[in-house]
Design a protein around this motif. Sequence first.
Motif, PDB file in Angstrom:
ATOM      1  N   ARG A  38       2.216 -16.781 -14.557  1.00 25.37           N
ATOM      2  CA  ARG A  38       0.984 -17.554 -14.770  1.00 25.37           C
ATOM      3  C   ARG A  38      -0.200 -16.651 -15.107  1.00 25.37           C
ATOM      4  O   ARG A  38      -1.326 -17.138 -15.214  1.00 25.37           O
ATOM      5  N   PHE A  39       0.066 -15.365 -15.292  1.00 24.85           N
ATOM      6  CA  PHE A  39      -1.027 -14.428 -15.548  1.00 24.85           C
ATOM      7  C   PHE A  39      -1.772 -14.772 -16.831  1.00 24.85           C
ATOM      8  O   PHE A  39      -3.009 -14.850 -16.839  1.00 24.85           O
ATOM      9  N   VAL A  40      -1.047 -14.975 -17.914  1.00 22.11           N
ATOM     10  CA  VAL A  40      -1.692 -15.300 -19.193  1.00 22.11           C
ATOM     11  C   VAL A  40      -2.467 -16.604 -19.066  1.00 22.11           C
ATOM     12  O   VAL A  40      -3.611 -16.713 -19.535  1.00 22.11           O
ATOM     13  N   HIS A  41      -1.854 -17.594 -18.430  1.00 26.30           N
ATOM     14  CA  HIS A  41      -2.523 -18.879 -18.233  1.00 26.30           C
ATOM     15  C   HIS A  41      -3.858 -18.676 -17.517  1.00 26.30           C
ATOM     16  O   HIS A  41      -4.893 -19.231 -17.914  1.00 26.30           O
ATOM     17  N   TYR A  42      -3.806 -17.873 -16.455  1.00 23.82           N
ATOM     18  CA  TYR A  42      -5.017 -17.676 -15.651  1.00 23.82           C
ATOM     19  C   TYR A  42      -6.089 -16.940 -16.442  1.00 23.82           C
ATOM     20  O   TYR A  42      -7.271 -17.325 -16.397  1.00 23.82           O
ATOM     21  N   VAL A  43      -5.728 -15.881 -17.139  1.00 20.36           N
ATOM     22  CA  VAL A  43      -6.723 -15.090 -17.873  1.00 20.36           C
ATOM     23  C   VAL A  43      -7.398 -15.941 -18.937  1.00 20.36           C
ATOM     24  O   VAL A  43      -8.632 -15.940 -19.067  1.00 20.36           O
ATOM     25  N   VAL A  44      -6.598 -16.689 -19.704  1.00 21.91           N
ATOM     26  CA  VAL A  44      -7.166 -17.530 -20.771  1.00 21.91           C
ATOM     27  C   VAL A  44      -8.099 -18.576 -20.162  1.00 21.91           C
ATOM     28  O   VAL A  44      -9.246 -18.757 -20.604  1.00 21.91           O
ATOM     29  N   ALA A  45      -7.617 -19.268 -19.133  1.00 16.28           N
ATOM     30  CA  ALA A  45      -8.435 -20.305 -18.496  1.00 16.28           C
ATOM     31  C   ALA A  45      -9.675 -19.714 -17.840  1.00 16.28           C
ATOM     32  O   ALA A  45     -10.775 -20.262 -17.949  1.00 16.28           O
ATOM     33  N   SER A  46      -9.503 -18.581 -17.169  1.00 20.14           N
ATOM     34  CA  SER A  46     -10.622 -17.951 -16.474  1.00 20.14           C
ATOM     35  C   SER A  46     -11.703 -17.484 -17.437  1.00 20.14           C
ATOM     36  O   SER A  46     -12.910 -17.631 -17.165  1.00 20.14           O
ATOM     37  N   ASN A  47     -11.294 -16.912 -18.567  1.00 17.41           N
ATOM     38  CA  ASN A  47     -12.285 -16.449 -19.538  1.00 17.41           C
ATOM     39  C   ASN A  47     -13.143 -17.603 -20.047  1.00 17.41           C
ATOM     40  O   ASN A  47     -14.383 -17.508 -20.065  1.00 17.41           O
ATOM     41  N   TRP A  48     -12.491 -18.689 -20.445  1.00 16.65           N
ATOM     42  CA  TRP A  48     -13.264 -19.822 -20.965  1.00 16.65           C
ATOM     43  C   TRP A  48     -14.069 -20.498 -19.865  1.00 16.65           C
ATOM     44  O   TRP A  48     -15.203 -20.941 -20.102  1.00 16.65           O
ATOM     45  N   ALA A  49     -13.511 -20.557 -18.658  1.00 15.43           N
ATOM     46  CA  ALA A  49     -14.263 -21.132 -17.538  1.00 15.43           C
ATOM     47  C   ALA A  49     -15.484 -20.278 -17.212  1.00 15.43           C
ATOM     48  O   ALA A  49     -16.549 -20.804 -16.872  1.00 15.43           O
ATOM     49  N   SER A  50     -15.353 -18.969 -17.326  1.00 13.99           N
ATOM     50  CA  SER A  50     -16.484 -18.077 -17.049  1.00 13.99           C
ATOM     51  C   SER A  50     -17.622 -18.305 -18.036  1.00 13.99           C
ATOM     52  O   SER A  50     -18.797 -18.182 -17.677  1.00 13.99           O
ATOM     53  N   ALA A  51     -17.276 -18.622 -19.286  1.00 18.66           N
ATOM     54  CA  ALA A  51     -18.319 -18.929 -20.269  1.00 18.66           C
ATOM     55  C   ALA A  51     -19.066 -20.197 -19.859  1.00 18.66           C
ATOM     56  O   ALA A  51     -20.301 -20.268 -19.957  1.00 18.66           O
ATOM     57  N   ILE A  52     -18.320 -21.190 -19.380  1.00 21.97           N
ATOM     58  CA  ILE A  52     -18.963 -22.426 -18.926  1.00 21.97           C
ATOM     59  C   ILE A  52     -19.861 -22.146 -17.726  1.00 21.97           C
ATOM     60  O   ILE A  52     -20.990 -22.652 -17.650  1.00 21.97           O
ATOM     61  N   ILE A  53     -19.376 -21.327 -16.798  1.00 18.74           N
ATOM     62  CA  ILE A  53     -20.169 -20.982 -15.604  1.00 18.74           C
ATOM     63  C   ILE A  53     -21.458 -20.276 -16.009  1.00 18.74           C
ATOM     64  O   ILE A  53     -22.526 -20.514 -15.429  1.00 18.74           O
ATOM     65  N   ALA A  54     -21.375 -19.396 -17.003  1.00 17.06           N
ATOM     66  CA  ALA A  54     -22.576 -18.679 -17.457  1.00 17.06           C
ATOM     67  C   ALA A  54     -23.648 -19.660 -17.916  1.00 17.06           C
ATOM     68  O   ALA A  54     -24.832 -19.504 -17.596  1.00 17.06           O
TER      69      ALA A  54
END
Length: 201
Positions: free
Chosen positions: A103-119
């Motif tokens: 699930r590493f790739v899943h997490y990194v992709v989701a986390s990156n885009w989620a971090s943009a939303i959080i910003a």
Amino acid sequence: MLSTDETFASLAGAWRLMLGKADGLRMLDLSADGFWNSFFAIIVALPALIVGWVGIANEIGDPNAFAGRLSMLIRLATVDIGSWVLPLVVLALVAPRAGIGGRFVHYVVASNWASAIIAWLMLPSALLRLFLPSTDEISGLVSLLLFALSMVLTWRMTNATIGKGPAAGTAVFAGMFVASLLVLFGLQALLGIDMPDGARG
């Protein structure tokens, strides 16, 4: 560079994950290209991040020296980008041993885009900092509420993305949160950034 449609689809998928909807993963590109393209989220987040950096640089940099404020802004950018990327590097090393390598790739992709939303979610706090001192009660309350909301949304995204139950999701969430704090404080110390109380929400 990603197209506008691809970017919006990625953000929409991350947002569904942040709402706890695992089907958001179907909207993300989980290929090798999608993995690396997800770091384009840093560019998407950049305008909102810059507002925050400017506010803090104006507050703790030399108010009479443009070069001093610019230097502080660059150091703040280094800290935030480092806090974004370096914990993912640590996760890459730990994930196979923790049983979440698949699930590493899943997490990194989701986390990156989620971090943009959080910003962008934190933008009101950054804007308030430009006009109100960080010690102002309204600014502090808004920052605290938005931070709490971002933590809830990030936990939901992590749990939905890891897909191994709340215990595993919470463990990954807690581990990444601690790793981010360690990188944050470590880079601040390394770059000589002395953050006053309330300077960061």
